[in-house]
Scaffold this motif. Structure first.
Motif, PDB file in Angstrom:
ATOM      1  N   VAL A   1       0.789  -0.501   0.155  1.00 61.95           N
ATOM      2  CA  VAL A   1      -0.384   0.554   0.100  1.00 61.95           C
ATOM      3  C   VAL A   1       1.030   1.050   0.035  1.00 61.95           C
ATOM      4  CG1 VAL A   1      -1.937   1.088   1.415  1.00 61.95           C
ATOM      5  CG2 VAL A   1      -2.160  -0.970   1.159  1.00 61.95           C
ATOM      6  N   GLY A   2       0.721   1.954  -1.129  1.00 66.50           N
ATOM      7  CA  GLY A   2       1.181   2.848  -1.190  1.00 66.50           C
ATOM      8  C   GLY A   2       3.273   2.820  -1.477  1.00 66.50           C
ATOM      9  N   GLY A   3       2.977   4.121  -2.719  1.00 64.03           N
ATOM     10  CA  GLY A   3       3.879   3.594  -3.673  1.00 64.03           C
ATOM     11  C   GLY A   3       3.724   3.093  -5.089  1.00 64.03           C
ATOM     12  N   PHE A   4       4.626   3.996  -5.363  1.00 62.67           N
ATOM     13  CA  PHE A   4       3.876   3.093  -7.326  1.00 62.67           C
ATOM     14  C   PHE A   4       4.866   1.628  -7.479  1.00 62.67           C
ATOM     15  CE2 PHE A   4       5.478   2.724 -11.727  1.00 62.67           C
ATOM     16  CZ  PHE A   4       4.799   2.469 -12.443  1.00 62.67           C
ATOM     17  N   ALA A   5       3.544   0.845  -7.834  1.00 60.81           N
ATOM     18  CA  ALA A   5       4.809  -0.242  -8.614  1.00 60.81           C
ATOM     19  C   ALA A   5       3.876  -0.944  -9.198  1.00 60.81           C
ATOM     20  CB  ALA A   5       4.168  -1.695  -7.450  1.00 60.81           C
TER      21      ALA A   5
END
Length: 164
Positions: A2-6
């Protein structure tokens, strides 16, 4: 995560179109703001009209992921012909916008088979009036592109949005 580009190519190695790399900064993405994107895609098959795209967009609410509906062509929508949408945005016969033009990336159907790469390029995100349910938060998107019932590409993205 959750959170953060992937990102992830979810084509199971069988799809003719494969996302090889993708980088997006800043993280979280700021609207309005500038976005730096680099990407590489390879296609073993030409993609021609009609190209269908099915998006599933989810937003995190606490520990839950809620699927967002399709409202005004935003959210979890099915686009039955991406080619006509591109033709509406960029009239056929006009040159593709930068930086696509410089790097030889097509913006109209059919898309030839081959490898396409976009070195780190800056895009301005305008201050668009987004509906309140599409502003700050963590998102997951799954996009499947198909033609005539055959899956051509599958990509999953996770990102955070921060709007001013």
């Amino acid at each position: 995560q959750v959170g953060g580009f992937a990102w992830e190519d979810c084509g199971d190695g069988k799809d003719p179109v494969v996302l090889k790399s993708l980088s997006v900064v800043p993280d979280p993405i700021s609207i309005p703001g500038s976005l730096r994107v680099s990407a590489a895609v390879s296609s073993s098959k030409a993609m021609a009209s009609p190209l269908k795209a099915v998006l599933v967009v989810e937003k995190a609410l606490g520990d839950l992921w809620i699927q967002l509906p399709c409202i005004d062509q935003l959210g979890s929508c099915t686009y039955n012909d991406v080619c006509t949408i591109l033709d509406d945005l960029i009239p056929p016969g006009t040159t593709c916008p930068e930086p696509l033009l410089t790097y030889g990336i097509p913006c109209h159907c059919p898309f030839k088979a081959g490898s396409y790469s976009l070195p780190a390029s800056d895009f301005d995100l305008p201050d668009v009036e987004l509906p309140s349910w599409m502003t700050n938060g963590n998102y997951r998107v799954r996009a499947v592109v198909s033609s005539g019932g055959q899956e051509l590409a599958c990509v999953k993205l996770a990102f955070s949005l921060q709007s001013q």
